[in-house]
Design an enzyme around this catalytic site. Structure first.
Site, PDB file in Angstrom:
ATOM      1  CG  HIS A  14      -1.845   1.166   1.656  1.00 12.70           C
ATOM      2  ND1 HIS A  14      -3.464   1.102   1.276  1.00 12.70           N
ATOM      3  CD2 HIS A  14      -1.531   2.332   2.107  1.00 12.70           C
ATOM      4  CE1 HIS A  14      -3.777   2.386   1.540  1.00 12.70           C
ATOM      5  NE2 HIS A  14      -2.303   3.396   1.594  1.00 12.70           N
ATOM      6  CD  GLU A  15       1.378   3.291   3.912  1.00  8.71           C
ATOM      7  OE1 GLU A  15       1.631   4.305   2.607  1.00  8.71           O
ATOM      8  OE2 GLU A  15       0.759   2.739   4.224  1.00  8.71           O
ATOM      9  CG  HIS A  60       0.445   6.033  -0.192  1.00  9.18           C
ATOM     10  ND1 HIS A  60      -1.016   6.973  -1.057  1.00  9.18           N
ATOM     11  CD2 HIS A  60       0.127   5.350   0.522  1.00  9.18           C
ATOM     12  CE1 HIS A  60      -2.155   6.221  -0.394  1.00  9.18           C
ATOM     13  NE2 HIS A  60      -1.500   5.698   1.080  1.00  9.18           N
TER      14      HIS A  60
HETATM   15 NI    NI Z   1      -2.132   4.754   2.385  1.00  9.49          NI
END
Ligand code: NI
Length: 181
Positions: free
Chosen positions: A130-131, A134
């Protein structure tokens, strides 16, 4: 260390691919400290620099009882997949079952410029993926199928924060088992 405002969905900083870190200096260490403190205060299971409006490839995570960070991550994903609830500090109150690789090996650097390798499965693997997304301007709703993404976008438009620029971190009214990142 400073708790800093988190950018919300709609902010262009979240859609801009971040630049690799080239200088491992005091500024970088301050950024990692701010990411860590803001993540814990939220609370969240991860936070990436673009969420604070900083376009550098750095994130922190808090999963499986472990707090850490990674600079310039390079991921090796397992073929085996997992399905589980996921949310994001930049989309408060929104969550959806999101497919991810079950396991990950992440290579990169720590804030002092030493090479490090992180390994994890399930929640930790989910947070790392997830990171890292980003850092490429990708949000978890982009990983959903068309129907689930449409539903998430409907919820976003109804959210009280939608249209605001940032949210000050405070005790969250929407705990999601620590899975927001
Ligand atoms: Ni997030």
């Amino acid at each position: 260390m400073t708790i800093r405002p988190i950018r919300l969905f709609g902010d262009p900083a979240l859609r801009t691919p971040a630049r690799p870190v080239t200088t491992f200096d005091k500024e970088l260490r301050r950024l990692v400290a701010d990411l860590t403190e803001t993540m814990h205060a939220a609370p969240g299971s991860g936070l990436a620099a673009p969420q604070l409006g900083v376009g550098l490839r750095v994130f922190t995570f808090h999963a499986d009882g472990e707090t850490g960070h990674l600079v310039n991550p390079d991921l090796d994903l397992s073929d085996e997949m997992q399905e589980g609830p996921e949310g994001c500090l930049s989309l408060p109150g929104i969550s959806a079952q999101t497919p991810r690789a079950h396991g990950v090996v992440a290579k990169g650097w720590n804030m002092y410029g030493d090479p490090v390798t992180l390994e994890g499965t399930l929640l930790k693997a989910r947070a790392i993926q997830h990171e890292t997304d980003h850092l490429d301007g990708i949000l978890f709703i982009d990983r959903l199928d068309t129907r689930a993404r449409r539903e998430a976008l409907r919820e976003i438009r109804r959210a009280e924060w939608f249209g605001q620029d940032t949210v000050e971190v405070r005790l969250s009214p929407h705990p999601l088992d620590g899975r927001r990142a």
